[in-house]
Design a protein around this motif. Structure first.
Motif, PDB file in Angstrom:
ATOM      1  N   TYR A 146       1.070  -0.074  -2.621  1.00 28.52           N
ATOM      2  CA  TYR A 146       0.415  -1.336  -2.301  1.00 28.52           C
ATOM      3  C   TYR A 146      -1.089  -1.219  -2.516  1.00 28.52           C
ATOM      4  O   TYR A 146      -1.741  -2.167  -2.990  1.00 28.52           O
ATOM      5  CB  TYR A 146       0.733  -1.734  -0.855  1.00 28.52           C
ATOM      6  CG  TYR A 146       2.173  -2.115  -0.632  1.00 28.52           C
ATOM      7  CD1 TYR A 146       2.645  -3.389  -0.954  1.00 28.52           C
ATOM      8  CD2 TYR A 146       3.081  -1.195  -0.112  1.00 28.52           C
ATOM      9  CE1 TYR A 146       3.976  -3.737  -0.757  1.00 28.52           C
ATOM     10  CE2 TYR A 146       4.419  -1.528   0.085  1.00 28.52           C
ATOM     11  CZ  TYR A 146       4.857  -2.797  -0.239  1.00 28.52           C
ATOM     12  OH  TYR A 146       6.173  -3.138  -0.050  1.00 28.52           O
ATOM     13  N   ARG A 160      -2.733  -5.335   2.813  1.00 26.39           N
ATOM     14  CA  ARG A 160      -1.789  -6.173   3.558  1.00 26.39           C
ATOM     15  C   ARG A 160      -1.453  -7.451   2.782  1.00 26.39           C
ATOM     16  O   ARG A 160      -0.304  -7.909   2.783  1.00 26.39           O
ATOM     17  CB  ARG A 160      -2.364  -6.527   4.933  1.00 26.39           C
ATOM     18  CG  ARG A 160      -1.371  -7.225   5.856  1.00 26.39           C
ATOM     19  CD  ARG A 160      -2.012  -7.510   7.209  1.00 26.39           C
ATOM     20  NE  ARG A 160      -2.382  -6.292   7.897  1.00 26.39           N
ATOM     21  CZ  ARG A 160      -1.570  -5.586   8.654  1.00 26.39           C
ATOM     22  NH1 ARG A 160      -0.308  -5.986   8.830  1.00 26.39           N
ATOM     23  NH2 ARG A 160      -1.982  -4.492   9.256  1.00 26.39           N
ATOM     24  N   GLY A 163       1.152  -6.807   0.275  1.00 27.89           N
ATOM     25  CA  GLY A 163       2.473  -6.799   0.898  1.00 27.89           C
ATOM     26  C   GLY A 163       3.019  -8.200   1.063  1.00 27.89           C
ATOM     27  O   GLY A 163       4.202  -8.454   0.809  1.00 27.89           O
ATOM     28  N   THR A 164       2.148  -9.132   1.464  1.00 26.17           N
ATOM     29  CA  THR A 164       2.571 -10.526   1.628  1.00 26.17           C
ATOM     30  C   THR A 164       2.944 -11.136   0.284  1.00 26.17           C
ATOM     31  O   THR A 164       3.931 -11.869   0.168  1.00 26.17           O
ATOM     32  CB  THR A 164       1.445 -11.345   2.281  1.00 26.17           C
ATOM     33  OG1 THR A 164       1.140 -10.789   3.561  1.00 26.17           O
ATOM     34  CG2 THR A 164       1.865 -12.799   2.450  1.00 26.17           C
ATOM     35  N   CYS A 166       4.091  -9.615  -2.332  1.00 21.09           N
ATOM     36  CA  CYS A 166       5.383  -9.070  -2.760  1.00 21.09           C
ATOM     37  C   CYS A 166       6.530  -9.682  -1.957  1.00 21.09           C
ATOM     38  O   CYS A 166       7.586 -10.004  -2.503  1.00 21.09           O
ATOM     39  CB  CYS A 166       5.387  -7.552  -2.608  1.00 21.09           C
ATOM     40  SG  CYS A 166       4.306  -6.675  -3.770  1.00 21.09           S
ATOM     41  N   CYS A 177       8.483  -6.758  -8.084  1.00 20.79           N
ATOM     42  CA  CYS A 177       7.844  -6.324  -6.842  1.00 20.79           C
ATOM     43  C   CYS A 177       8.605  -5.168  -6.200  1.00 20.79           C
ATOM     44  O   CYS A 177       8.064  -4.480  -5.318  1.00 20.79           O
ATOM     45  CB  CYS A 177       7.700  -7.489  -5.863  1.00 20.79           C
ATOM     46  SG  CYS A 177       9.242  -8.333  -5.473  1.00 20.79           S
ATOM     47  N   ARG A 182       5.287   2.052  -0.437  1.00 17.05           N
ATOM     48  CA  ARG A 182       4.220   2.519   0.437  1.00 17.05           C
ATOM     49  C   ARG A 182       3.607   3.808  -0.109  1.00 17.05           C
ATOM     50  O   ARG A 182       4.229   4.522  -0.904  1.00 17.05           O
ATOM     51  CB  ARG A 182       4.769   2.753   1.846  1.00 17.05           C
ATOM     52  CG  ARG A 182       5.223   1.477   2.536  1.00 17.05           C
ATOM     53  CD  ARG A 182       5.746   1.773   3.931  1.00 17.05           C
ATOM     54  NE  ARG A 182       6.128   0.544   4.623  1.00 17.05           N
ATOM     55  CZ  ARG A 182       7.228   0.397   5.342  1.00 17.05           C
ATOM     56  NH1 ARG A 182       8.073   1.410   5.468  1.00 17.05           N
ATOM     57  NH2 ARG A 182       7.488  -0.745   5.952  1.00 17.05           N
ATOM     58  N   GLY A 188       9.332   0.260   1.830  1.00 13.35           N
ATOM     59  CA  GLY A 188       8.678  -0.967   2.269  1.00 13.35           C
ATOM     60  C   GLY A 188       9.670  -2.116   2.197  1.00 13.35           C
ATOM     61  O   GLY A 188      10.840  -1.937   1.836  1.00 13.35           O
TER      62      GLY A 188
END
Length: 207
Positions: A146, A160, A163-164, A166, A177, A182, A188
């Motif tokens: 990430y 972060r 992450g959102t 993806c 994605c 991680r 993840g």
């Protein structure tokens, strides 16, 4: 004619009627889709395909593939989302997605490593879209963290947010994605579930 013969003939007649109804239904659907397209009334075409990670819903606009959804997301919920965010003029039009369906089959057969279909990113905005545009450049069989994706997308501290991006990727699988993990190597989250992500990464690593 014996009773058994009569039952058999009745069953055959029912089977033929079902086949005819299916053929007529498919023909009428094709005519409806063609008319809707001709009149500019078809904004989103969709179909479903089977895959090793379960049924997948594919949806496309005139600009390209706009949505790939896993079964756990719920087809009705996804179509309702598309009706709200894209257009309510949605029809099941399998032929419009033949090329995508064929490439999905080739991917799972191990004969395709890159998808070559137009993409419609309208469901992702700003930084999230930048992330998705980078994801298509992660090679088959490789992964990035990430943090690496955040740096590549121009915001090294936005881990972060990556992450959102993806987790809300509207075109998973085709926009890979699942290749983002991680920093410690653990998988993840994934829109299709952890088992699906593990299957995809394992399949690609074995190629």
């Amino acid at each position: 004619m014996t009773h058994v013969d009569a039952l058999r003939d009745k069953a055959v007649t029912a089977e033929l009627r079902d086949r005819l109804d299916g053929a007529v239904g498919a023909h009428l659907r094709d005519r409806l889709v063609a008319a809707a397209h001709r009149e500019g009334l078809l904004d989103v075409a969709y179909r479903t395909v089977d895959s090793p990670v379960g049924p997948l819903l594919l949806a496309a606009t005139s600009a390209g593939l706009v949505r790939v959804a896993f079964d756990l997301e719920g087809q009705d919920a996804v179509l309702a989302e598309l009706a709200t965010l894209v257009s309510p003029r949605i029809l099941a039009a399998p032929a419009r997605l033949d090329a995508v369906a064929r490439q999905v089959d080739e991917y799972f057969a191990g004969t395709r490593h890159d998808f070559d279909v137009p993409l419609d990113f309208r469901l992702s905005k700003g930084f999230r879209r930048s992330v998705l545009e980078h994801l298509v450049d992660i090679p088959y069989g490789r992964t990035e963290s990430y943090a690496q994706v955040a740096t590549a997308a121009g915001s090294p501290k936005a881990v972060r947010a990556v992450g959102t991006a993806c987790a809300t990727n509207p075109i998973p699988l085709v926009v890979p994605c699942h290749r983002v993990v991680r920093s410690n190597g653990s998988f993840g989250g994934y829109r299709g579930g952890e088992d699906a992500k593990r299957l995809l990464l394992t399949m690609e690593a074995a190629a």
